[in-house]
Each structure stands twice: as C-alpha cells, then as structure tokens.
Write a protein that holds these residues in place. Structure first.
Motif, PDB file in Angstrom:
ATOM      1  N   THR A   1       0.828  -1.211   0.000  1.00 52.04           N
ATOM      2  CA  THR A   1       0.000   0.000   0.000  1.00 52.04           C
ATOM      3  C   THR A   1       0.861   1.259   0.000  1.00 52.04           C
ATOM      4  OG1 THR A   1      -0.164   0.094   2.420  1.00 52.04           O
ATOM      5  CG2 THR A   1      -1.836  -1.192   1.259  1.00 52.04           C
ATOM      6  N   VAL A   2       2.139   1.120   0.315  1.00 50.13           N
ATOM      7  CA  VAL A   2       3.025   2.283   0.377  1.00 50.13           C
ATOM      8  C   VAL A   2       3.526   2.647  -1.016  1.00 50.13           C
ATOM      9  CG1 VAL A   2       5.189   3.177   1.325  1.00 50.13           C
ATOM     10  CG2 VAL A   2       3.720   1.713   2.731  1.00 50.13           C
ATOM     11  N   GLU A   3       4.143   1.693  -1.699  1.00 46.32           N
ATOM     12  CA  GLU A   3       4.746   1.945  -3.015  1.00 46.32           C
ATOM     13  C   GLU A   3       5.015   0.586  -3.652  1.00 46.32           C
ATOM     14  OE1 GLU A   3       7.308   2.823  -6.278  1.00 46.32           O
ATOM     15  OE2 GLU A   3       7.895   1.526  -4.622  1.00 46.32           O
ATOM     16  N   GLN A   4       4.757   0.463  -4.949  1.00 45.93           N
ATOM     17  CA  GLN A   4       4.819  -0.863  -5.552  1.00 45.93           C
ATOM     18  C   GLN A   4       5.982  -1.069  -6.509  1.00 45.93           C
ATOM     19  OE1 GLN A   4       1.223  -2.675  -6.851  1.00 45.93           O
ATOM     20  NE2 GLN A   4       0.107  -2.097  -5.027  1.00 45.93           N
ATOM     21  N   GLY A   5       6.639  -0.013  -6.946  1.00 43.67           N
ATOM     22  CA  GLY A   5       7.744  -0.203  -7.876  1.00 43.67           C
ATOM     23  C   GLY A   5       8.839  -1.085  -7.309  1.00 43.67           C
TER      24      GLY A   5
ATOM     25  N   SER B   1      -2.000  -6.012  -6.932  1.00 42.80           N
ATOM     26  CA  SER B   1      -3.253  -5.352  -7.317  1.00 42.80           C
ATOM     27  C   SER B   1      -4.203  -5.240  -6.132  1.00 42.80           C
ATOM     28  CB  SER B   1      -3.912  -6.125  -8.460  1.00 42.80           C
ATOM     29  OG  SER B   1      -3.185  -5.971  -9.655  1.00 42.80           O
ATOM     30  N   ALA B   2      -4.274  -6.294  -5.326  1.00 45.12           N
ATOM     31  CA  ALA B   2      -5.128  -6.236  -4.138  1.00 45.12           C
ATOM     32  C   ALA B   2      -4.619  -5.192  -3.152  1.00 45.12           C
ATOM     33  CB  ALA B   2      -5.202  -7.613  -3.477  1.00 45.12           C
ATOM     34  N   ALA B   3      -3.295  -5.075  -3.030  1.00 44.48           N
ATOM     35  CA  ALA B   3      -2.725  -4.039  -2.160  1.00 44.48           C
ATOM     36  C   ALA B   3      -3.075  -2.648  -2.675  1.00 44.48           C
ATOM     37  CB  ALA B   3      -1.213  -4.204  -2.064  1.00 44.48           C
ATOM     38  N   GLY B   4      -3.014  -2.468  -3.985  1.00 46.71           N
ATOM     39  CA  GLY B   4      -3.392  -1.180  -4.558  1.00 46.71           C
ATOM     40  C   GLY B   4      -4.845  -0.847  -4.290  1.00 46.71           C
TER      41      GLY B   4
END
Length: 580
Positions: free
Chosen positions: A140-144, A319-322
């Motif tokens: 949820t913080v950052e996905q890169g 995707s679920a985290a987003g």
C-alpha cells in the motif's frame, strides 16, 4: 494615499483581512498515523490460512506503512526515477543504474521483513501466507520496489532445477539483509534476482526468442542477444531464456562473475513507463555473456514457469494491495469532507460507491490470501492444494488485476479535484493499477491458460469444485451461478473466444464462495446480489437497495480507529517502536 484607501474599507476590515482567504477548512487531515494492516478481512484470513502466528509482526509493519516517513519514501522514489549510467568518467562501460535513497529505504524494509524469501528460509506452516500478507500491507506504500522483491522470491523454486546452484545461492536469496551494489554474489550478505524472458519480436511468445547460448569448454555457456523488458537491472543475478543446441533453455546469469569482473550486461536504455516509475525496466544486450544452465537443455519454459507462477501470485497481491490503498484513501477523504451541508460519507450515493469499492477490495484480499494458502500447503506436499493452486493462481491473476484500474479510478474520483493532483498520491496509484494486468502474462494469456488447465488438468477443476461446493446451500444466488457455470466448463476449452467471460465468472463464483463462508452477512449478501445475481450495474456505486451498506463500511478502518480494536481479532502487545 494609504489613508484614503483605509477610508474606503468596510467597517471592521483591515489590511490583514485578505489573509483569511488562506485559512484551510473542510479539508481532511493527512492520511498518516494509521495502521495499514487494520483490515478485518486481511487479519481473519491470515489466521484462517494458517499464519496467525504472524499477526503481531504484520501489525508492526502496518504501523510503519502508515507513517509520514513511509509516505515520503514513496513520493520521492516516484518523483526521482532511476538514472542509467552506461560509462564512467574515463569511458569504461559500467551499465549501472542509480536510485534515490528512498528506493533503497523501501527495499531495505521489504528485505528485512522477509518479502524476498522468508518462506524459503523458515518454511513453517503459513510462511507463504505471512509473506503474502506483508505484500498486501507494505504494497500500500509503493509498488515499484516490489518488482525485485517478487522476482527474488519467485526465483528459488526455478533455481532448484540446478541443485548445485541452489545450494550455493538460495541462502543468499532468502537473506533478510539488503546489500545493494555490484559485487561477486557469493561475497554479499544478500542477493536480489531478476528474469530476462521477452524479446522485441516475441513478447509473451518466448519460443520466438533469438538469443543464443553456446556451450563453452568450462561447462558454462556464452549468451548473445537481447531482451526487451528486463526490470530491476541492478539486481545481482538473473534467470534468462536463450536458444541452446537442445532448444530453448534457462540460464543463471550473474551481473558480476566470481573473479570480480563484470559480466557483459549492456543496458541499452531504460523504459519510460506510464507508471512503476521508481523501478528501472531495461533493454539489456548480451555479448559473450557467461551463463550457467538451469535444468536440461530444451526445458527452459518448464523451468522458468516455476518462477512465473510465483510472480503471478505476486501480481495479484500487488493489485489487491493497490485496491486496499485506494479504498483507504477514499474512505479517509469522505469521512472528513463536507459538501452541500453534510459529510460525504453520510451522502447515500457516496455510501453506495464506497461500499462497492470496499466490497471489491475485500473480495480480492480474501481470494489472493486463499491462493497464498494453497501455495503454502502445496509446498508441504498437499496434492489437492497443488491442483487447486495451479488453476486458482491464473484465475486470481486475471480477475484481481483486471479490477484494480477501475477501483483506482473510482477511488480517485471520490476525492474530486483533490484526487487528480499528484500530492494526493492517487495519480500514482492510478498509473500503477494497469501494470500487474500486463506483467507475467496479459489478460488474454492468463485467460487462455485457465482454459488449458481446465482441459488438461482435471484434478485442478475437481479441487476448485470442492472448494465452491463447500458453500453449497448458504446462498441460492451463488448456487445458481455455480450450476450455470459448471455446465459450461466442459466445453470451455473449445471456445477461446469466450475465455474471458468464463474466467470472469469463475473468479466471481470463487470469491462468492469464500465470502459466503467467511465474511459477515452484510458483505456476502451484497457481493452475491451485485456480482452473481445481476442486481448491480457495471460502474461502482450501483449496489442494489436493501444491502447492508453500514455493515460493509464499518469494516474500513480509519486513522482514528484504535489499532488494537479491528473486528474480533486479538493481538499481542509490543513497545510500538518503528525504526530502520
């Protein structure tokens, strides 16, 4: 002159009055200071799937994810993207990529918390579920930065096709120490791994690859060719597909050779991407590049598919985290913003929108953790779960990744114009959302993969059917949807034109069966009504009248929610300190 102006001012006004136009009212406070793990769907699934022992650690990570510092890391990593240095000041080829310190801070946390390989180092029951929950929270913080994290986790089962290499490198891949910089792999405290599969002319059709692998006298191979989309090029080691004399094969390629010399890994350029901007994605060229064979010649796809299967799970988790991040941001805004004399959260139509978004997020979280549970149990020899995992991973990857962009867009709209500016963080979520639907196989690739599994691996359908049948009788709408779908499945493989429709219905029935069995009645009823009975529209915010919206919204934690009072979960205590 000043006296004449003052004479014309209204009674009670002063020259300081214009400053009042900058008083900030009716804006939400910053979304910081919360616990990003405070989600009853997540916490109950963690226990149900066998990783309840991880609850305290997950809550600690959740509090870190909700800090201002974590938010700043994410913003800076995205605002200052990586830069390629092909040569040093003297003209020597170096092919290095420089990252902002915030990128390294994010990765340090991810590695330390076991996102790269904890289940391989400590394979206790529930280990893969615990790691999946960490992705759902830290993602949820950052996905890169989760790209190198995912590839490092996923490389281990593939590397085991070369037992000698696995014995040497698996402990380093599973390390909790982040050790950046190009040095000989065996001299580092921890390694990050990547993969090089696709080429210009083939994309997902890797059998069209033209990179060659020529055997050398010392037992290694020499690679020559290119790759079109190789992410995280500063990782230490890569699995690469190339054409050997015996056919398409898989190879272990280190950036630095054992003697300390640089292996040939020429980075032609970095991709200028829609999102995922903190992560470098590159086009490397191989020229007499030293590589070690993993598995047998001609078995490259079979070897690397072990890695792809795990990264597909991570695509679903990302995707679920987003979705979780988007719903949290939308809920936070509408709980504090007022319009037309009422709080947005109290407006009936906004309640419908937010409840619909929360419903989608809970269904996604529940499904991906069920798949993670199958991965965990399959790793310990459960054949039924192995069969379920094969089919469920592809279904979840297709559907959860497909739903993420719509959730991000609708959540952004909940913030109105505030959501369209970069400072809100919502544009970054929006740009990131389509990515997981493309990486590790596009929607079409995954949908057709499901059809192949249905046709060739009947054990998978049997295992999935048993899971759905466990909810038989709990909701007539679910029963009807499953009966209709089950009648279509024997013929599904013969009609690839309808593949997406079949996989969509399969995903919805899977989610419905899980929610009917494990979620509160408010959630299960609204899901079955809107997703399975057809009593809902195509846009979010079209839940039918009569569903228990309050029961759904109550499951969205807020910044003001005490972090030890989410649902019926009970947690241990710690000192609450969060540090790097």
């Amino acid at each position: 002159m000043s006296s004449s102006i003052e004479a014309r001012l209204p009674t009670g006004a002063s020259r300081s009055s214009p400053g009042r136009t900058h008083e900030v009212t009716n804006q939400p406070p910053p979304l910081v200071g919360h616990d990003a793990s405070a989600d009853p769907a997540l916490l109950t699934a963690l226990v149900r799937e066998g990783a309840g022992w991880h609850t305290d650690a997950l809550r600690r990570l959740g509090r870190l994810a909700g800090t201002e510092q974590a938010r700043r890391w994410a913003e800076e990593a995205d605002r200052f993207p990586p830069e390629l240095r092909t040569h040093d000041r003297y003209g020597n080829r170096v092919d290095e990529v420089d990252f902002h310190p915030s990128w390294h801070a994010l990765l340090e946390v991810a590695v330390r918390e076991g996102l790269t390989g904890a289940p391989w180092r400590d394979p206790r029951p529930g280990a893969h579920v615990a790691r999946a929950a960490n992705i759902l929270v830290w993602g949820t913080v950052e996905q890169g930065h989760l790209c190198p994290v995912s590839m490092t986790y996923a490389v281990v089962p593939a590397l085991r096709a070369a037992p000698d290499l696995a014995a040497r490198y698996e402990p380093l891949l599973a390390s909790r120490i982040y050790d950046p910089g190009l040095r000989p792999p065996e001299g580092k405290a921890g390694l990050l791994a990547g993969m090089g599969m696709t080429e210009k002319q083939g994309g997902s059709d890797v059998r069209a690859n033209t990179t060659t692998a020529t055997p050398a006298a010392d037992g290694t191979y020499r690679l020559r060719g290119h790759k079109w989309f190789t992410s995280a090029p500063m990782n230490d080691v890569f699995l690469v597909l190339a054409q050997a004399p015996g056919g398409l094969s898989c190879f272990w390629v280190p950036r630095v050779l054992p003697d300390g010399s640089r292996n040939t890994f020429r980075i032609q350029r970095l991709k200028d991407k829609l999102g995922n901007r903190s992560n470098a994605s590159s086009e490397p060229e191989f020229d007499d590049t030293v590589a070690w064979l993993v598995g047998a010649e001609g078995r490259g796809v079979r070897v690397i598919i072990e890695m792809v299967a795990m990264t597909r799970l991570d695509a679903s988790l990302g995707s679920a985290a987003g979705m979780r991040a988007a719903v949290t941001a939308a809920a936070h805004h509408v709980r504090h913003r007022r319009a037309f004399g009422t709080r947005l959260i109290d407006a009936p139509l906004m309640r419908n929108v937010l409840a619909d978004l929360a419903l989608e997020s809970e269904a996604a979280t529940t499904l991906v953790l069920r798949v993670a549970g199958a991965v965990d149990r399959a790793a310990r020899g459960d054949r039924d779960e192995q069969a379920f995992k094969r089919l469920a991973t592809a279904v979840a990857k297709y559907w959860v990744c497909k739903r993420a962009p719509g959730v991000a867009a609708e959540a952004l709209e909940c913030l109105g114009g505030n959501g369209y500016v970069e400072e809100s963080g919502m544009p970054r979520l929006y740009r990131e959302a389509p990515l997981n639907g493309i990486w590790e196989g596009s929607g079409n690739v995954n949908a057709l993969d499901v059809l192949r599994a249905l046709d060739r691996e009947p054990d998978g359908l049997d295992a999935l059917s048993r899971q759905i049948e466990a909810a038989r009788g709990a909701d007539a709408r679910l029963d009807r949807a499953w009966d209709r779908l089950r009648a279509q499945l024997p013929k599904a493989a013969a009609d690839p034109f309808a593949a997406r429709r079949v996989v969509e219905r399969l995903a919805l029935v899977m989610q419905g069966s899980l929610l009917v069995r494990h979620a509160p009645p408010a959630v299960a009823d609204a899901f079955c009504a809107s997703r399975l009975a057809g009593d809902g529209g195509l846009a979010f915010g079209t839940l039918p009248s009569g569903v228990d919206v309050a029961g759904i919204l109550d499951r969205i934690a807020s910044v003001d929610t005490p972090t030890d009072s989410v649902g019926d979960i009970r947690h241990g205590q710690d000192d609450g300190r969060i540090s790097l």
